[in-house]
Design an enzyme around this catalytic site. Sequence first.
Site, PDB file in Angstrom:
ATOM      1  N   ASP A 176       0.771  -1.166   0.199  1.00 63.61           N
ATOM      2  CA  ASP A 176      -0.027  -0.137  -0.232  1.00 63.61           C
ATOM      3  C   ASP A 176       0.796   1.295   0.012  1.00 63.61           C
ATOM      4  OD1 ASP A 176      -2.707   1.451   2.105  1.00 63.61           O
ATOM      5  OD2 ASP A 176      -2.348   1.374  -0.225  1.00 63.61           O
ATOM      6  N   ASP A 198      -3.119  -2.881  -2.427  1.00 59.42           N
ATOM      7  CA  ASP A 198      -4.307  -1.950  -2.504  1.00 59.42           C
ATOM      8  C   ASP A 198      -4.142  -1.094  -3.514  1.00 59.42           C
ATOM      9  OD1 ASP A 198      -5.441   0.876  -0.568  1.00 59.42           O
ATOM     10  OD2 ASP A 198      -6.608  -0.752  -1.576  1.00 59.42           O
ATOM     11  N   ASN A 199      -5.450  -0.714  -3.947  1.00 60.47           N
ATOM     12  CA  ASN A 199      -5.410   0.352  -5.089  1.00 60.47           C
ATOM     13  C   ASN A 199      -5.162   0.029  -6.456  1.00 60.47           C
ATOM     14  OD1 ASN A 199      -3.720   2.081  -2.602  1.00 60.47           O
ATOM     15  ND2 ASN A 199      -5.753   2.835  -3.083  1.00 60.47           N
ATOM     16  N   GLU A 207     -11.420   4.057  -0.754  1.00 61.47           N
ATOM     17  CA  GLU A 207     -11.910   4.317   0.478  1.00 61.47           C
ATOM     18  C   GLU A 207     -12.934   5.600   0.707  1.00 61.47           C
ATOM     19  OE1 GLU A 207      -8.696   3.723  -0.347  1.00 61.47           O
ATOM     20  OE2 GLU A 207      -7.355   5.096   0.047  1.00 61.47           O
ATOM     21  N   LYS A 218       2.607   3.476  -5.844  1.00 59.19           N
ATOM     22  CA  LYS A 218       2.023   2.290  -6.648  1.00 59.19           C
ATOM     23  C   LYS A 218       2.979   1.797  -7.422  1.00 59.19           C
ATOM     24  CE  LYS A 218      -1.145   3.284  -4.130  1.00 59.19           C
ATOM     25  NZ  LYS A 218      -1.140   2.636  -2.830  1.00 59.19           N
TER      26      LYS A 218
HETATM   27  C1  LIG Z   1      10.295   4.192  -1.443  1.00 55.20           C
HETATM   28  C2  LIG Z   1       9.414   2.915  -0.933  1.00 55.20           C
HETATM   29  C3  LIG Z   1       8.630   3.172   0.232  1.00 55.20           C
HETATM   30  N1  LIG Z   1       9.382   2.796   1.325  1.00 55.20           N
HETATM   31  C4  LIG Z   1       8.442   3.026   2.444  1.00 55.20           C
HETATM   32  N2  LIG Z   1       7.477   3.838   2.459  1.00 55.20           N
HETATM   33  C5  LIG Z   1       6.952   4.413   1.369  1.00 55.20           C
HETATM   34  C6  LIG Z   1       7.730   3.822   0.197  1.00 55.20           C
HETATM   35  N3  LIG Z   1       6.789   4.593  -0.852  1.00 55.20           N
HETATM   36  C7  LIG Z   1       5.834   5.047  -0.002  1.00 55.20           C
HETATM   37  N4  LIG Z   1       5.865   5.111   1.490  1.00 55.20           N
HETATM   38  C8  LIG Z   1       4.949   5.518   2.334  1.00 55.20           C
HETATM   39  O1  LIG Z   1       3.767   4.634   1.973  1.00 55.20           O
HETATM   40  C9  LIG Z   1       2.621   5.781   1.978  1.00 55.20           C
HETATM   41  C10 LIG Z   1       2.515   6.117   0.528  1.00 55.20           C
HETATM   42  C11 LIG Z   1       1.265   5.600   0.338  1.00 55.20           C
HETATM   43  C12 LIG Z   1       1.005   5.940  -1.483  1.00 55.20           C
HETATM   44  N5  LIG Z   1      -0.639   5.695  -1.482  1.00 55.20           N
HETATM   45  C13 LIG Z   1      -1.221   6.249  -2.242  1.00 55.20           C
HETATM   46  O2  LIG Z   1      -0.718   7.111  -3.116  1.00 55.20           O
HETATM   47  C14 LIG Z   1      -2.789   6.022  -2.287  1.00 55.20           C
HETATM   48  C15 LIG Z   1      -3.638   6.989  -3.108  1.00 55.20           C
HETATM   49  C16 LIG Z   1      -4.767   6.879  -3.026  1.00 55.20           C
HETATM   50  C17 LIG Z   1      -5.682   8.011  -3.955  1.00 55.20           C
HETATM   51  C18 LIG Z   1      -5.201   9.348  -3.758  1.00 55.20           C
HETATM   52  C19 LIG Z   1      -5.917  10.444  -4.564  1.00 55.20           C
HETATM   53  C20 LIG Z   1      -7.111   9.883  -5.256  1.00 55.20           C
HETATM   54  F1  LIG Z   1      -7.835  10.778  -5.774  1.00 55.20           F
HETATM   55  C21 LIG Z   1      -7.491   8.559  -5.262  1.00 55.20           C
HETATM   56  C22 LIG Z   1      -6.685   7.765  -4.703  1.00 55.20           C
HETATM   57  C23 LIG Z   1      -5.476   5.960  -2.287  1.00 55.20           C
HETATM   58  C24 LIG Z   1      -4.799   5.023  -1.594  1.00 55.20           C
HETATM   59  O3  LIG Z   1      -5.363   4.140  -0.947  1.00 55.20           O
HETATM   60  C25 LIG Z   1      -3.409   5.041  -1.596  1.00 55.20           C
HETATM   61  O4  LIG Z   1      -2.618   4.148  -1.071  1.00 55.20           O
HETATM   62  C26 LIG Z   1       3.232   6.885   2.767  1.00 55.20           C
HETATM   63  O5  LIG Z   1       3.233   7.007   4.124  1.00 55.20           O
HETATM   64  C27 LIG Z   1       4.737   6.969   2.241  1.00 55.20           C
HETATM   65  O6  LIG Z   1       5.651   7.841   3.067  1.00 55.20           O
HETATM   66 MG   LIG Z   2      -3.959   2.580  -0.388  1.00 59.05          MG
END
Ligand SMILES: CCc1ncnc2c1ncn2[C@@H]1O[C@H](/C=C/CNC(=O)c2cc(-c3ccc(F)cc3)cc(O)c2O)[C@@H](O)[C@H]1O
Ligand SMILES: [Mg+2]
Length: 214
Positions: A141, A169-170, A199, A144
Amino acid sequence: TQSTRPQRLLNAVQKNATRGDPRSVVKAIDDFCRHKEWAMNVGDEKGCILDSVVSEINPAAVLELGTYCGYSTVRIARLLPPHAKLITLEFNPDFAAIARQVIAWAGLEEKVQLVEGASGDWIPKMKEQFGITTFDLVFLDHWKDRYLPDTKLMEECGLLRKGSVLLADNVICPGTPDYLEYIRSSPRYESRYFKSHLEYTKVEDGLEKSVFKG
Ligand SMILES: CCc1ncnc2c1ncn2[C@@H]1O[C@H](/C=C/CNC(=O)c2cc(-c3ccc(F)cc3)cc(O)c2O)[C@@H](O)[C@H]1O
Ligand SMILES: [Mg+2]
């Protein structure tokens, strides 16, 4: 100074949830995100699918990629048997700090190891640092475009065994096209799509459950 959304989410947990009651923490976050401020937690609808997969596997070792505020961390950890371990990776220190407090409020610190850092750096160290041989469940999660490289890395590091489950997810919104293409065409995985909604919205999204065949 202005508060951040994760800080306001934590405040809502501390105000509305009962210490030591994971279910009330999950409910407080869902209420906050549905009625106050949307946030990218897996949420209650996809969360029920996550719950059923966790309960079916009854995992001893879980890896979560992308902790954010710890919503899915609490959802998963609350269902784990005694002595089971959930390792969750988060590279944003501000999000990690909020997540630690959310996990603590739920009283789940014993079951959760939150590791601050990038998944690509930590996946190769899982065995030596945490004494993990393989993961029974991985919840993807995070960014992406990291799902596919991190899945290949887990394969290379021997962190998956016959029967290990990847739950992503997603896969529709925002979407993970390269990951879906790989996992659905690979003979080494049996995949199934669980149709749901983004969500707290009516937009389609879903979870992809993939079983590693070894
Ligand atoms: C480098 C590797 C790596 N290593 C360790 N931690 C990492 C990492 N890369 C990322 N993180 C952390 O993970 C989390 C990011 C999560 C990213 N998730 C979405 O982008 C997302 C978006 C929507 C959505 C947004 C807007 C919309 F309009 C529609 C849908 C819905 C969803 O459920 C979603 O999960 C943050 O805490 C990052 O700090
Ligand atoms: Mg997600």
